[in-house]
Design a protein around this motif. Structure first.
Motif, PDB file in Angstrom:
ATOM      1  N   SER A   2      60.038  61.316  68.653  1.00 20.86           N
ATOM      2  CA  SER A   2      58.945  62.052  68.446  1.00 20.86           C
ATOM      3  C   SER A   2      59.221  63.230  67.489  1.00 20.86           C
ATOM      4  N   GLU A   3      60.227  64.018  67.591  1.00 24.53           N
ATOM      5  CA  GLU A   3      60.610  65.153  66.719  1.00 24.53           C
ATOM      6  C   GLU A   3      60.520  64.768  65.153  1.00 24.53           C
ATOM      7  N   ALA A  36      56.997  65.388  62.716  1.00 22.44           N
ATOM      8  CA  ALA A  36      57.215  65.823  61.250  1.00 22.44           C
ATOM      9  C   ALA A  36      56.691  65.105  60.042  1.00 22.44           C
ATOM     10  N   ILE A  37      56.825  63.863  59.853  1.00 21.63           N
ATOM     11  CA  ILE A  37      56.499  62.935  58.878  1.00 21.63           C
ATOM     12  C   ILE A  37      55.001  62.899  59.021  1.00 21.63           C
ATOM     13  N   ARG A  71      59.796  59.598  73.263  1.00 21.13           N
ATOM     14  CA  ARG A  71      59.985  60.877  73.951  1.00 21.13           C
ATOM     15  C   ARG A  71      61.095  61.159  74.679  1.00 21.13           C
ATOM     16  N   ALA A  72      61.952  62.292  74.165  1.00 19.81           N
ATOM     17  CA  ALA A  72      63.156  62.678  75.052  1.00 19.81           C
ATOM     18  C   ALA A  72      62.611  63.396  76.263  1.00 19.81           C
ATOM     19  N   ARG A  73      63.422  63.220  77.383  1.00 14.53           N
ATOM     20  CA  ARG A  73      63.209  64.144  78.476  1.00 14.53           C
ATOM     21  C   ARG A  73      63.761  65.299  78.317  1.00 14.53           C
ATOM     22  N   ILE A  74      63.073  66.387  78.725  1.00 18.29           N
ATOM     23  CA  ILE A  74      63.352  67.740  78.563  1.00 18.29           C
ATOM     24  C   ILE A  74      63.098  68.326  79.837  1.00 18.29           C
ATOM     25  N   ASP A  75      64.306  69.305  80.384  1.00 18.39           N
ATOM     26  CA  ASP A  75      64.134  69.563  81.716  1.00 18.39           C
ATOM     27  C   ASP A  75      63.399  70.905  81.639  1.00 18.39           C
TER      28      ASP A  75
END
Length: 166
Positions: free
Chosen positions: A15-16, A20-21, A34-38
């Protein structure tokens, strides 16, 4: 977009990158892996959502429900058989430069197939979508200033006037 349609990029890429695109292209929405973020804001190495296969189709259905899109009147474009569920979720699927399996499926279903044989050089495409020259100038000035400050710090650290980091 010119026809007044909502535009969405849906991709298995992170998603990052896709956001941006999407911002650069001015799309209305982005759906991506989406990556998991703590709780401390750090990546865990796990995925919260992997946007591929059936998950893409589910994500499109969820978006349509959330914002009131008519999927039967919607278009989707892909080059890969892995996107078959997404293409089946809309009324106007389009295979673009499809891989062998998607081409076979699109032909069997009488879907629109687009083949682009005259590629556009990336350099030409980027030049056409580049930001306004003032923004580029501001970026160059900022980069030059940063480089100048870095050079000053390096020179000062070598002359002993500023202690180098340990």
């Amino acid at each position: 977009k010119a026809a007044g349609r909502k535009t969405v990029i849906i991709s298995s890429s992170p998603s990052e990158t896709v956001e941006a695109i999407g911002e650069h292209l001015g799309v209305d929405d982005v759906i991506a892996t989406r990556a998991r973020i703590d709780a401390d804001g750090r990546y865990t190495g796990e995925l919260e959502f992997y946007c591929a296969g059936d998950a893409k189709a589910d994500a499109i259905r969820h978006l349509a429900e959330r914002v009131g899109l008519d999927l039967e009147g919607s278009y989707a474009y892909s080059d890969s058989i892995s996107d078959l569920p997404m293409l089946q979720a809309v009324g106007h699927p389009v295979a673009v430069n499809p891989d062998k399996d998607l081409r076979k499926e699109a032909e069997a279903r009488d879907w629109d197939i687009r083949d682009f044989r005259r590629p556009v050089r990336l350099r030409t495409r980027i030049a056409q979508t580049a930001t306004h020259p003032r923004n580029i100038t501001a970026g160059v000035v900022a980069a030059a200033a940063a480089a100048g400050i870095l050079a000053w710090v390096v020179v000062r650290s070598r002359t002993g006037r500023v202690r180098p980091p340990r």
